[in-house]
Scaffold this motif. Sequence first.
Motif, PDB file in Angstrom:
ATOM      1  N   LEU A  40       0.855  -1.186   0.000  1.00 23.20           N
ATOM      2  CA  LEU A  40       0.000   0.000   0.000  1.00 23.20           C
ATOM      3  C   LEU A  40       0.891   1.235   0.000  1.00 23.20           C
ATOM      4  O   LEU A  40       1.620   1.482   0.954  1.00 23.20           O
ATOM      5  N   SER A  41       0.804   2.005  -1.060  1.00 23.95           N
ATOM      6  CA  SER A  41       1.631   3.204  -1.188  1.00 23.95           C
ATOM      7  C   SER A  41       0.895   4.443  -0.706  1.00 23.95           C
ATOM      8  O   SER A  41       1.482   5.301  -0.039  1.00 23.95           O
ATOM      9  N   ALA A  66      -7.060  -1.585   9.688  1.00 24.69           N
ATOM     10  CA  ALA A  66      -8.496  -1.764   9.933  1.00 24.69           C
ATOM     11  C   ALA A  66      -8.810  -2.054  11.392  1.00 24.69           C
ATOM     12  O   ALA A  66      -9.953  -1.877  11.830  1.00 24.69           O
ATOM     13  N   GLU A  67      -7.826  -2.485  12.154  1.00 22.48           N
ATOM     14  CA  GLU A  67      -8.061  -2.709  13.574  1.00 22.48           C
ATOM     15  C   GLU A  67      -8.374  -1.399  14.290  1.00 22.48           C
ATOM     16  O   GLU A  67      -9.103  -1.379  15.273  1.00 22.48           O
ATOM     17  N   LEU A  71       0.652  -5.434   1.242  1.00 23.99           N
ATOM     18  CA  LEU A  71      -0.602  -4.688   1.256  1.00 23.99           C
ATOM     19  C   LEU A  71      -1.675  -5.328   2.124  1.00 23.99           C
ATOM     20  O   LEU A  71      -2.316  -4.642   2.929  1.00 23.99           O
ATOM     21  N   ALA A  72      -1.935  -6.619   1.967  1.00 22.21           N
ATOM     22  CA  ALA A  72      -3.007  -7.250   2.732  1.00 22.21           C
ATOM     23  C   ALA A  72      -2.754  -7.136   4.234  1.00 22.21           C
ATOM     24  O   ALA A  72      -3.653  -6.780   5.009  1.00 22.21           O
ATOM     25  N   ASP A  73      -1.533  -7.416   4.656  1.00 20.45           N
ATOM     26  CA  ASP A  73      -1.194  -7.322   6.073  1.00 20.45           C
ATOM     27  C   ASP A  73      -1.327  -5.887   6.582  1.00 20.45           C
ATOM     28  O   ASP A  73      -1.796  -5.663   7.706  1.00 20.45           O
ATOM     29  N   LYS A  74      -0.912  -4.931   5.761  1.00 20.10           N
ATOM     30  CA  LYS A  74      -0.964  -3.525   6.164  1.00 20.10           C
ATOM     31  C   LYS A  74      -2.397  -3.057   6.343  1.00 20.10           C
ATOM     32  O   LYS A  74      -2.741  -2.409   7.342  1.00 20.10           O
TER      33      LYS A  74
END
Length: 316
Positions: free
Chosen positions: A89-90, A182-183, A174-177
């Motif tokens: 994610l940039s 979102a937490e 990206l998915a992990d970020k």
Amino acid sequence: MFIFDKVPMQTNLESFLDCTTPVVPSQFLPKSEMMKLNKLWHPWERENIDYFTLGDLWTSFDEWSACGAGIPIVSDDGQNLIQYFVPYLSAIQIFTSNSSLNCTRDETDSSETRDSFSDSFSDESESEKLSRWDGCSSEEGLSEQDCSWHPNARLGNLYFQYFEKSSPYGRVPLADKTFSLAERYPGLMSLRSVDLSPASWMAVAWYPIYHIPAGRAVRDLQTCFLTYHTLSSSFQDMDFEEDAENVERKGKEGESIALPPFGMATYKMQGDVWISDKMGGQDQERLFSMVSVADSWLKQLHVQHHDFNYFMGIRH
């Protein structure tokens, strides 16, 4: 299993754009919900409107984030390869019409000055080209008072924005970020594409990790890409890439929605692997066009995108 078959006459650049286009599961919006949509963002009368949730979008990046996205390419000497890229994610900006959502301050991994954003559009319809968008810059950062913008403002309310400024080696896929963010900001999972302003967008940085078969010294396989994607359903019917050969990549109505990039930038682009002259120079034209659109988007939203500036050799 690795698939080397490509669409006939598809260039390596087209293969990259095709294979890195996220395709997100979608569902139809109930008729009762259609009347609640912002008419400035959804001026067209449609029989059905399909949408996706941001949570499903991030899930579509799961496998790519864990293993890399495999791009079938052909090297200069005719070798068939699979080049793998990991997405990061940039940047992202999410605007909604719901002023009751908790507005946030900027998220960033750096203490550098936050980026600004516009607080109004031009008076033209969202059906116009992106290059026709206009706006005026706002003060950087947010406060609770700043969140209460005029309800008729076309831009909407800024729910969340994030600009990555750390080195590639310090980034999380990206998915992990996004799941981590979102937490703290649950809207990053629950918000729907129909809830988002046309100004909502994200940029994905794609960094190469390896290629198969390994051990082949192929020039220009260290190229990094930056792709820009709209997140709002307002642009669902717009074709940013006029490439009829890749129509099958677009999602089927009511089943999935594809988010092809509208803009792009590259870094360490050398040699001829990604730019082919076999199709009348269309790769060069497409790349130039997508870089120009990305630059125009950022300028008209008054955004300083760190990765874009770095990729383009702009140092501040």
